[in-house]
Write a protein that holds these residues in place. Sequence first.
Motif, short mmCIF file in Angstrom:
data_model
loop_
_atom_site.label_atom_id
_atom_site.label_comp_id
_atom_site.label_asym_id
_atom_site.label_seq_id
_atom_site.Cartn_x
_atom_site.Cartn_y
_atom_site.Cartn_z
N ALA A 3 16.52 84.06 -13.01
CA ALA A 3 15.24 83.36 -12.97
C ALA A 3 14.58 83.31 -14.34
CB ALA A 3 14.32 84.04 -11.95
N ARG A 4 14.60 84.41 -15.07
CA ARG A 4 13.95 84.45 -16.38
C ARG A 4 14.55 83.42 -17.34
NH1 ARG A 4 9.10 86.19 -15.81
NH2 ARG A 4 9.20 87.58 -14.03
N GLU A 5 15.85 83.22 -17.23
CA GLU A 5 16.50 82.23 -18.09
C GLU A 5 16.00 80.82 -17.78
OE1 GLU A 5 20.97 80.41 -19.03
OE2 GLU A 5 20.77 82.23 -17.80
N LEU A 6 15.87 80.51 -16.48
CA LEU A 6 15.40 79.18 -16.10
C LEU A 6 13.93 78.99 -16.48
CD1 LEU A 6 15.82 76.46 -14.79
CD2 LEU A 6 15.34 77.51 -12.55
N GLU A 55 19.35 80.24 -6.96
CA GLU A 55 20.60 79.60 -6.56
C GLU A 55 20.41 78.13 -6.20
OE1 GLU A 55 22.00 82.07 -3.41
OE2 GLU A 55 22.19 83.84 -4.70
N LYS A 56 19.15 77.73 -5.96
CA LYS A 56 18.86 76.34 -5.64
C LYS A 56 17.42 76.03 -6.02
CE LYS A 56 18.79 72.87 -1.94
NZ LYS A 56 19.17 72.51 -0.56
N VAL A 57 17.16 74.76 -6.39
CA VAL A 57 15.81 74.32 -6.73
C VAL A 57 15.41 73.17 -5.81
CG1 VAL A 57 14.33 73.35 -8.52
CG2 VAL A 57 16.10 75.00 -9.14
N ASN A 78 16.44 83.33 -2.58
CA ASN A 78 16.79 83.24 -4.00
C ASN A 78 16.78 81.79 -4.49
OD1 ASN A 78 17.17 86.06 -4.11
ND2 ASN A 78 19.28 85.84 -3.42
N ALA A 79 15.62 81.18 -4.41
CA ALA A 79 15.48 79.77 -4.78
C ALA A 79 14.17 79.58 -5.54
CB ALA A 79 15.52 78.89 -3.54
N MET A 80 13.92 78.33 -5.95
CA MET A 80 12.68 78.01 -6.65
C MET A 80 12.18 76.64 -6.20
SD MET A 80 11.89 77.66 -10.76
CE MET A 80 12.32 75.91 -10.92
N ILE A 81 10.88 76.55 -5.99
CA ILE A 81 10.23 75.26 -5.77
C ILE A 81 9.64 74.82 -7.10
CG2 ILE A 81 8.39 74.01 -4.59
CD1 ILE A 81 8.64 76.04 -2.31
N PHE A 82 10.05 73.64 -7.56
CA PHE A 82 9.47 73.04 -8.76
C PHE A 82 8.49 71.97 -8.29
CE2 PHE A 82 9.18 69.59 -11.78
CZ PHE A 82 8.94 70.24 -12.98
N TYR A 264 17.80 67.16 -14.14
CA TYR A 264 17.59 68.22 -15.13
C TYR A 264 18.19 69.53 -14.63
CZ TYR A 264 14.99 71.69 -17.91
OH TYR A 264 14.64 72.75 -18.71
N PHE A 265 17.87 69.89 -13.40
CA PHE A 265 18.37 71.16 -12.86
C PHE A 265 19.88 71.12 -12.62
CE2 PHE A 265 13.84 71.30 -11.51
CZ PHE A 265 13.48 72.41 -12.27
N GLU A 266 20.37 69.99 -12.16
CA GLU A 266 21.81 69.88 -11.94
C GLU A 266 22.59 69.97 -13.24
OE1 GLU A 266 21.85 66.28 -9.71
OE2 GLU A 266 21.21 67.30 -7.86
N ASN A 267 22.01 69.47 -14.33
CA ASN A 267 22.65 69.61 -15.63
C ASN A 267 22.73 71.06 -16.09
OD1 ASN A 267 23.10 66.87 -15.92
ND2 ASN A 267 21.24 66.50 -17.10
N LEU A 268 21.90 71.92 -15.50
CA LEU A 268 21.94 73.35 -15.78
C LEU A 268 22.84 74.08 -14.80
CD1 LEU A 268 18.14 74.05 -16.49
CD2 LEU A 268 19.98 73.70 -18.16
N GLY A 269 23.48 73.33 -13.92
CA GLY A 269 24.39 73.94 -12.95
C GLY A 269 23.72 74.42 -11.68
N LEU A 270 22.49 73.95 -11.43
CA LEU A 270 21.75 74.39 -10.25
C LEU A 270 21.67 73.27 -9.22
CD1 LEU A 270 18.74 76.32 -11.82
CD2 LEU A 270 20.38 77.26 -10.19
N PRO A 271 22.14 73.50 -8.01
CA PRO A 271 21.91 72.50 -6.95
C PRO A 271 20.42 72.26 -6.79
CG PRO A 271 23.42 74.23 -6.22
CD PRO A 271 22.85 74.70 -7.52
N SER A 272 20.04 71.01 -6.58
CA SER A 272 18.62 70.69 -6.46
C SER A 272 18.42 69.61 -5.40
CB SER A 272 18.03 70.25 -7.79
OG SER A 272 18.65 69.07 -8.25
N GLU A 273 17.23 69.62 -4.82
CA GLU A 273 16.91 68.68 -3.74
C GLU A 273 15.45 68.28 -3.84
OE1 GLU A 273 16.51 68.70 1.15
OE2 GLU A 273 17.68 70.27 0.14
N PHE A 274 15.21 66.97 -3.88
CA PHE A 274 13.84 66.46 -3.80
C PHE A 274 13.42 66.41 -2.34
CE2 PHE A 274 11.39 62.49 -2.95
CZ PHE A 274 10.17 62.94 -3.44
N ILE A 275 12.22 66.92 -2.06
CA ILE A 275 11.72 66.90 -0.69
C ILE A 275 10.71 65.76 -0.55
CG2 ILE A 275 10.59 68.18 1.15
CD1 ILE A 275 11.54 70.72 -0.13
N GLU A 276 11.07 64.79 0.24
CA GLU A 276 10.21 63.63 0.46
C GLU A 276 8.97 64.05 1.23
OE1 GLU A 276 9.23 60.01 -0.37
OE2 GLU A 276 11.42 60.15 -0.39
N ASP A 277 7.81 63.55 0.79
CA ASP A 277 6.54 63.80 1.44
C ASP A 277 5.98 62.46 1.91
OD1 ASP A 277 4.46 65.34 2.40
OD2 ASP A 277 4.11 66.38 0.51
#
Length: 284
Positions: A3-6, A55-57, A78-82, A264-277
Amino acid sequence: MEARELYGRLKSDFIKEGITDYDWASRMPDLNKYLYDDFKQSGMGLMCDFTDEIEKVYTTVFLSDRVLSKVLSDGITNAMIFSHHPTDWDLEHHNGNFAAAEKYIAELKDRNISIYVLHHPLDNYGEYSTCKTLADRINLKIDHPAFLYCGAYCGVIGTMDFIKSIGELHEHYTRAMGHKTSLYQYGNENIKGERIAVCPGGGNDPFVINEMLRNDIRILITGVTIVNDYSKEAHKLEQENRINVLGGTHYSTEKFAVIKMCRYFENLGLPSEFIEDKPCLHDL
């Protein structure tokens, strides 16, 4: 990823010297015990430090009940909300920004899911910015960034040579947003060759309009356009100076930035998903 690296990477890439933000912490006193100390001071970056490994954003515009419940329903840890905003948004019932529900934040903590927020830093003109991604969505040819606010260039000026009339622009904007949009036609119908200002979200503001007038620009594409006590001065300026204003809601005009952040996150090797609102059409 650690996490600190991200967190460090995001801070280096987006939180540029001179950019400031609001005192968001004062608007969410019930969440104070969950907020990261630096966020309490700056209103930017790591909002809730709940995990050591990511592990996922998930990316989102607002921390709405709909978004947070979707993240929690995935059963992930073990995830992050951006998020672009550290709040939810409802102009009709909450007068704009309001704090996320504590029950969701507490459960995110239990699940080791951090929250990272870039508000003005993501508005600042750049590849992933709210203004550039909206301009790209509507096929605006960008001339230059504009509207310096809290150290961030939150808009752009450009042209759309394929558009001849304000009615045609309104139809084009509606298709691009995927839902109803607003048009306050205070200016000319024939706009062929005219320069256009794009300032997403809350860009219908006197400081934006005055900069437009200094540069003889009479078309504004933004997010929130409802006429109320907050915006009446802006609408008065626009009427007096024959400026056409188009609105696409706060949410929809800013979502393209957080959609692009998945790359951006996928380029760092992190699976990512936009959540539609859901867009708040009351904004219009």
